[in-house]
Design a protein around this motif. Structure first.
Motif, PDB file in Angstrom:
ATOM      1  N   LEU A   4      54.388  31.689  49.738  1.00  0.00           N
ATOM      2  CA  LEU A   4      53.937  32.687  50.706  1.00  0.00           C
ATOM      3  C   LEU A   4      53.327  31.912  51.870  1.00  0.00           C
ATOM      4  CD1 LEU A   4      52.200  35.133  48.187  1.00  0.00           C
ATOM      5  CD2 LEU A   4      54.560  35.204  49.034  1.00  0.00           C
ATOM      6  N   HIS A   5      54.064  31.822  52.976  1.00  0.00           N
ATOM      7  CA  HIS A   5      53.692  30.950  54.088  1.00  0.00           C
ATOM      8  C   HIS A   5      52.784  31.668  55.081  1.00  0.00           C
ATOM      9  CE1 HIS A   5      53.965  27.790  57.046  1.00  0.00           C
ATOM     10  NE2 HIS A   5      54.536  28.589  57.931  1.00  0.00           N
ATOM     11  N   ASN A   6      51.756  30.961  55.526  1.00  0.00           N
ATOM     12  CA  ASN A   6      50.846  31.450  56.566  1.00  0.00           C
ATOM     13  C   ASN A   6      50.305  32.845  56.278  1.00  0.00           C
ATOM     14  OD1 ASN A   6      50.545  29.244  58.208  1.00  0.00           O
ATOM     15  ND2 ASN A   6      51.977  29.921  59.786  1.00  0.00           N
ATOM     16  N   GLN A   7      49.835  33.030  55.068  1.00  0.00           N
ATOM     17  CA  GLN A   7      49.112  34.260  54.756  1.00  0.00           C
ATOM     18  C   GLN A   7      47.763  34.194  55.474  1.00  0.00           C
ATOM     19  OE1 GLN A   7      50.760  36.716  52.559  1.00  0.00           O
ATOM     20  NE2 GLN A   7      52.250  35.271  53.406  1.00  0.00           N
ATOM     21  N   MET A   8      47.434  35.221  56.229  1.00  0.00           N
ATOM     22  CA  MET A   8      46.218  35.202  57.044  1.00  0.00           C
ATOM     23  C   MET A   8      45.090  35.901  56.287  1.00  0.00           C
ATOM     24  SD  MET A   8      47.346  33.419  59.501  1.00  0.00           S
ATOM     25  CE  MET A   8      46.026  33.466  60.714  1.00  0.00           C
ATOM     26  N   ILE A   9      44.196  35.091  55.717  1.00  0.00           N
ATOM     27  CA  ILE A   9      43.110  35.613  54.891  1.00  0.00           C
ATOM     28  C   ILE A   9      41.916  35.953  55.782  1.00  0.00           C
ATOM     29  CG2 ILE A   9      41.494  35.060  53.045  1.00  0.00           C
ATOM     30  CD1 ILE A   9      43.609  33.349  51.770  1.00  0.00           C
ATOM     31  N   PRO A  10      41.390  37.187  55.678  1.00  0.00           N
ATOM     32  CA  PRO A  10      40.296  37.602  56.565  1.00  0.00           C
ATOM     33  C   PRO A  10      38.953  37.015  56.141  1.00  0.00           C
ATOM     34  CG  PRO A  10      40.834  39.367  55.046  1.00  0.00           C
ATOM     35  CD  PRO A  10      41.839  38.282  54.796  1.00  0.00           C
ATOM     36  N   MET A  11      38.168  36.590  57.131  1.00  0.00           N
ATOM     37  CA  MET A  11      36.797  36.148  56.919  1.00  0.00           C
ATOM     38  C   MET A  11      35.841  37.283  57.294  1.00  0.00           C
ATOM     39  SD  MET A  11      37.185  33.003  55.810  1.00  0.00           S
ATOM     40  CE  MET A  11      38.664  33.620  54.976  1.00  0.00           C
ATOM     41  N   ARG A  12      34.581  37.133  56.974  1.00  0.00           N
ATOM     42  CA  ARG A  12      33.597  38.195  57.173  1.00  0.00           C
ATOM     43  C   ARG A  12      33.400  38.563  58.637  1.00  0.00           C
ATOM     44  NH1 ARG A  12      28.639  35.296  54.345  1.00  0.00           N
ATOM     45  NH2 ARG A  12      30.384  34.754  52.967  1.00  0.00           N
ATOM     46  N   ASP A  13      33.734  37.629  59.562  1.00  0.00           N
ATOM     47  CA  ASP A  13      33.550  37.918  60.984  1.00  0.00           C
ATOM     48  C   ASP A  13      34.845  38.350  61.666  1.00  0.00           C
ATOM     49  OD1 ASP A  13      34.900  35.530  60.908  1.00  0.00           O
ATOM     50  OD2 ASP A  13      33.542  34.448  62.244  1.00  0.00           O
ATOM     51  N   GLY A  14      35.893  38.632  60.878  1.00  0.00           N
ATOM     52  CA  GLY A  14      37.147  39.107  61.438  1.00  0.00           C
ATOM     53  C   GLY A  14      38.156  38.024  61.758  1.00  0.00           C
ATOM     54  N   ILE A  15      37.758  36.760  61.679  1.00  0.00           N
ATOM     55  CA  ILE A  15      38.687  35.649  61.882  1.00  0.00           C
ATOM     56  C   ILE A  15      39.594  35.536  60.657  1.00  0.00           C
ATOM     57  CG2 ILE A  15      38.836  33.127  62.091  1.00  0.00           C
ATOM     58  CD1 ILE A  15      38.022  34.523  64.662  1.00  0.00           C
ATOM     59  N   HIS A  16      40.854  35.130  60.884  1.00  0.00           N
ATOM     60  CA  HIS A  16      41.811  34.965  59.795  1.00  0.00           C
ATOM     61  C   HIS A  16      42.216  33.495  59.679  1.00  0.00           C
ATOM     62  CE1 HIS A  16      42.056  39.253  60.692  1.00  0.00           C
ATOM     63  NE2 HIS A  16      42.572  39.427  59.480  1.00  0.00           N
ATOM     64  N   LEU A  17      42.262  33.004  58.443  1.00  0.00           N
ATOM     65  CA  LEU A  17      42.610  31.613  58.188  1.00  0.00           C
ATOM     66  C   LEU A  17      43.997  31.517  57.565  1.00  0.00           C
ATOM     67  CD1 LEU A  17      39.248  30.151  56.821  1.00  0.00           C
ATOM     68  CD2 LEU A  17      39.994  30.523  59.182  1.00  0.00           C
ATOM     69  N   ALA A  18      44.823  30.662  58.159  1.00  0.00           N
ATOM     70  CA  ALA A  18      46.208  30.501  57.715  1.00  0.00           C
ATOM     71  C   ALA A  18      46.251  29.770  56.379  1.00  0.00           C
ATOM     72  CB  ALA A  18      47.007  29.744  58.761  1.00  0.00           C
ATOM     73  N   THR A  19      46.997  30.336  55.435  1.00  0.00           N
ATOM     74  CA  THR A  19      46.977  29.858  54.059  1.00  0.00           C
ATOM     75  C   THR A  19      48.388  29.872  53.482  1.00  0.00           C
ATOM     76  OG1 THR A  19      44.796  30.895  53.839  1.00  0.00           O
ATOM     77  CG2 THR A  19      45.888  30.189  51.812  1.00  0.00           C
ATOM     78  N   ASP A  20      48.803  28.752  52.904  1.00  0.00           N
ATOM     79  CA  ASP A  20      50.078  28.678  52.188  1.00  0.00           C
ATOM     80  C   ASP A  20      49.805  28.802  50.694  1.00  0.00           C
ATOM     81  OD1 ASP A  20      51.390  28.327  54.570  1.00  0.00           O
ATOM     82  OD2 ASP A  20      51.626  26.155  54.353  1.00  0.00           O
ATOM     83  N   ILE A  21      50.506  29.728  50.050  1.00  0.00           N
ATOM     84  CA  ILE A  21      50.294  30.022  48.633  1.00  0.00           C
ATOM     85  C   ILE A  21      51.588  29.748  47.877  1.00  0.00           C
ATOM     86  CG2 ILE A  21      49.682  31.804  46.955  1.00  0.00           C
ATOM     87  CD1 ILE A  21      48.197  33.243  49.271  1.00  0.00           C
ATOM     88  N   TYR A  22      51.496  28.950  46.836  1.00  0.00           N
ATOM     89  CA  TYR A  22      52.649  28.628  45.991  1.00  0.00           C
ATOM     90  C   TYR A  22      52.393  29.204  44.597  1.00  0.00           C
ATOM     91  CZ  TYR A  22      53.666  25.160  49.642  1.00  0.00           C
ATOM     92  OH  TYR A  22      53.927  24.528  50.842  1.00  0.00           O
ATOM     93  N   LEU A  23      53.329  30.029  44.118  1.00  0.00           N
ATOM     94  CA  LEU A  23      53.172  30.696  42.829  1.00  0.00           C
ATOM     95  C   LEU A  23      54.254  30.242  41.855  1.00  0.00           C
ATOM     96  CD1 LEU A  23      52.512  34.337  44.115  1.00  0.00           C
ATOM     97  CD2 LEU A  23      50.816  32.631  43.422  1.00  0.00           C
ATOM     98  N   PRO A  24      53.903  30.105  40.582  1.00  0.00           N
ATOM     99  CA  PRO A  24      54.914  29.743  39.580  1.00  0.00           C
ATOM    100  C   PRO A  24      55.960  30.848  39.441  1.00  0.00           C
ATOM    101  CG  PRO A  24      52.682  29.416  38.731  1.00  0.00           C
ATOM    102  CD  PRO A  24      52.554  30.202  39.996  1.00  0.00           C
ATOM    103  N   GLN A  25      57.162  30.449  39.142  1.00  0.00           N
ATOM    104  CA  GLN A  25      58.222  31.400  38.829  1.00  0.00           C
ATOM    105  C   GLN A  25      58.704  31.147  37.408  1.00  0.00           C
ATOM    106  OE1 GLN A  25      61.141  31.078  42.082  1.00  0.00           O
ATOM    107  NE2 GLN A  25      60.561  33.146  42.691  1.00  0.00           N
ATOM    108  N   GLY A  26      59.043  32.231  36.735  1.00  0.00           N
ATOM    109  CA  GLY A  26      59.522  32.109  35.366  1.00  0.00           C
ATOM    110  C   GLY A  26      58.414  31.954  34.352  1.00  0.00           C
ATOM    111  N   LEU A  27      57.168  32.050  34.790  1.00  0.00           N
ATOM    112  CA  LEU A  27      56.023  31.972  33.892  1.00  0.00           C
ATOM    113  C   LEU A  27      55.225  33.263  34.008  1.00  0.00           C
ATOM    114  CD1 LEU A  27      54.765  28.331  34.633  1.00  0.00           C
ATOM    115  CD2 LEU A  27      56.167  29.080  32.705  1.00  0.00           C
ATOM    116  N   GLU A  28      54.611  33.645  32.921  1.00  0.00           N
ATOM    117  CA  GLU A  28      53.846  34.884  32.914  1.00  0.00           C
ATOM    118  C   GLU A  28      52.447  34.652  33.461  1.00  0.00           C
ATOM    119  OE1 GLU A  28      52.348  38.367  29.779  1.00  0.00           O
ATOM    120  OE2 GLU A  28      53.697  36.753  29.120  1.00  0.00           O
TER     121      GLU A  28
END
Length: 611
Positions: A4-28
């Motif tokens: 999940l590329h450049n997910q923009m996570i909100p901070m308490r002051d409304g600023i968003h931080l760009a975040t790359d998220i890698y998730l396992p596939q084929g695992l529960e």
């Protein structure tokens, strides 16, 4: 794996931080999470990921290893850097931004509520900053060469002086600021600045620095420079964990640093805090390297040997070590290993020059369950008027040595425990000579000890090996005709002359500084009365070095170490100002009633196998 590329996570002051998220596939799922927060671009390989063969592991390759073992892997750009929103103010936003990021993560359906953090240098600072706020889900950390225990004493300032690596770092990183990336003219203007020239025009002022093209960078550097007194500015969670230790979560932490790193004292202070208060095992690793260079066996002009690297010696490799750490600390079926300490004892080598022109100093790993190492003892060596370091206190009723400290001709930095100084200065171990390739030297290759503004004291050739392992302190009785001045101290391992080194080799081990206005208090500075005799305490970083039989222990005393630290104008002006610089006549007292001494933590040879 799923990215999940450049997910923009909100901070308490409304600023968003760009975040790359890698998730396992084929695992529960849901899964435990490992996160790194960095100002150095989450899409690029970290310098932390350099393998023994010199190759770098990419973020994607790292994520593939983590997700294959059932972890979600997350990399985030810090506020105001690369793809993240906001304005970058170095260090101070990292606690709350880290807290808010973890609060968001633990609410996601793919997270099982357990989060581990990792990262080198600034990415270690971000971890400890958020840990001071007890963020939800934080269960484990890997603090690699960073994490401020007290940035006033290590990392931004030290002994009252300003660490000028902050200036070189800001100049380099301003080129990667949003303003510079958006406007090629700003980046080009920064590139055209002659940073060496600017280091000859210190202290900098607003609008009169190479950072003026990106004002927010100039502002924070000059603020750090001007804030000489230990007050509220320095007590924020992002840079002062010591003031927030009681809020730290009870979690296992893997600490790593190195004897020529800029964060030795922070690492050891943080380790002690967790070790003394946590019910969970703490692990400490201290190598001989420069900052983060765990797979390079030399530092400066000194070679520590093939067993000095991390990979293949301490663990299979650094990535596998962290995977195992998080496997044990984040998954319920695994068990964390007992507390352990692995430190590299420098020294014991042949002293010959190797094929790369480096001194073979050698060394080996020592293993324990605690630091300081069991059996260490305090030993004093007294400075005397014969310029000796001697185990007995002087007997003279009145003895002293004098020198003149001219701020226009500071004693140059020749290596040391520092980082981020490029392209002006470098860290590491070097023969202490005024080589032309070091900034600010006379360029004639003469020994620093021969300068008229350096006082050198040394032992007789050692009759047996001496192991110094732990804290180093220097107590000086001094006076000066200036209202303020600095005193510096450098511990040196002096090799005797040899075929490869006909004049010997004076290897710097550790050094420190004390600004005299802070001699009694960091919170309430006081200028000196000319001629008044006062005591100053200098506390270099701890070290671990074997001084071989036949070597000498040397201590160099001076009043500057530039460009590692800013130069004191000796005028008593406010920090960061030098309108009235003056030469100081400084005196070190060496008498019976005012004895100056070097205090070493010494480890008996019997406490170290095969010594």
């Amino acid at each position: 794996m799923q990215m999940l590329h450049n997910q923009m996570i909100p901070m308490r002051d409304g600023i968003h931080l760009a975040t790359d998220i890698y998730l396992p596939q084929g695992l529960e799922g849901p899964f435990p999470v490992v996160i790194e927060r960095t100002p150095y671009d989450k899409s690029k390989p970290s310098r932390s990921e350099k393998q023994l063969d010199g190759q770098h592991i990419s973020r994607e390759q790292m994520a593939a290893r983590f997700t294959a073992q059932g972890f979600a892997a997350i990399f985030q750009d810090c506020r105001g850097r690369y793809s993240s929103e906001g304005v970058f103010i170095k260090y101070t936003a990292e606690g709350e931004d880290g807290f808010d990021t973890l609060a968001w993560i633990v609410k996601q359906p793919w997270c099982n509520g357990k989060v581990g953090s990792m990262g080198l240098s600034y990415a270690a600072h971000t971890q400890l900053a958020m840990a001071c706020l007890s963020p939800p889900g934080l269960c484990s950390m890997v603090l690699d060469s960073g994490g401020f225990a007290n940035a006033y004493q290590c990392g931004i300032r030290q002994g009252g002086a300003f660490e000028l690596k902050q200036a070189t770092w800001a100049w380099r990183q301003a080129k990667e600021s949003p303003a510079a990336l958006a406007d090629p003219q700003i980046r080009e203007a920064l590139e055209q600045e002659d940073i060496h020239h600017w280091f000859s025009r210190m202290p900098w002022q607003p609008g009169q620095s190479p950072l003026r093209h990106v004002p927010e960078y100039e502002t924070y550097v000059l603020d750090q420079w001007a804030q000489g007194t230990f007050g509220s500015y320095w007590k924020k969670p992002g840079i002062y964990a010591e003031g927030h230790y009681e809020r730290l979560p009870d979690i296992p932490v893997l600490f790593m640093s190195s004897w020529y790193d800029a964060y030795v004292s922070s690492t050891l202070a943080n380790y002690a805090a967790f070790h003394n208060s946590s019910t969970r095992p703490q692990h400490l690793i201290m190598g001989p390297w420069l900052h983060g260079d765990r797979n390079i066996s030399h530092s400066g002009d000194v070679e520590f040997g093939p067993n000095a690297t991390f990979d293949g010696q301490v663990a299979k490799d650094w990535l596998s070590c962290r995977l195992d750490w998080f496997e044990r600390s984040l998954k319920p079926a695994s068990k964390i290993l007992p507390a352990s300490v692995s430190v590299f004892l420098m020294g014991g080598g042949s002293g010959a020059m190797d094929e790369n022109g480096r001194l073979q100093h050698g060394g080996r790993w020592l293993h324990s369950s605690q630091w300081p190492l069991p059996g260490s003892q305090s030993q004093s060596l007294y400075l005397n008027v014969q310029r000796q370091l001697h185990p007995t206190s002087p007997t003279e009723a009145d003895a002293h040595l004098d020198y003149y400290a001219d701020p226009a001709e500071p004693v140059p930095t020749i290596g040391g425990a520092l980082t981020s100084g490029a392209p002006v200065f470098v860290g590491g171990a070097f023969d202490q000579r005024e080589r032309p390739d070091f900034f600010g030297t006379r360029g004639d290759n003469s020994p620093l000890a021969e300068r008229s503004d350096v006082l050198s004291f040394q032992t007789e050739p050692l009759s047996e090996d001496l192991i110094v392992a732990g804290a180093v302190q220097i107590e000086l009785w001094i006076d000066s005709d200036a209202p303020d001045t600095d005193f510096t101290a450098k511990l040196v391992d002096v090799y005797p002359p040899s075929a490869d080194y006909p004049e010997g080799f004076a290897m710097n081990i550790t050094d420190g500084i004390r600004r005299c206005r802070y001699r009694d208090s960091w919170e309430q500075p006081a200028l000196m009365t000319p001629g008044e005799r006062v005591k100053v305490l200098i506390e270099p970083f701890a070290t671990c070095n074997l001084f071989k039989q036949g070597h000498r222990v040397r201590l160099d005393i001076a009043s500057s170490n530039f460009p590692h630290f800013d130069v004191n104008p000796n005028s008593g002006e406010a920090e960061g100002q030098a309108l009235r610089p003056q030469t100081a006549h400084n005196r070190v007292h060496l008498s019976r009633d005012f004895a100056s001494r070097l205090i070493l933590s010494v480890l008996p040879a019997s406490a170290v196998p095969d010594c």
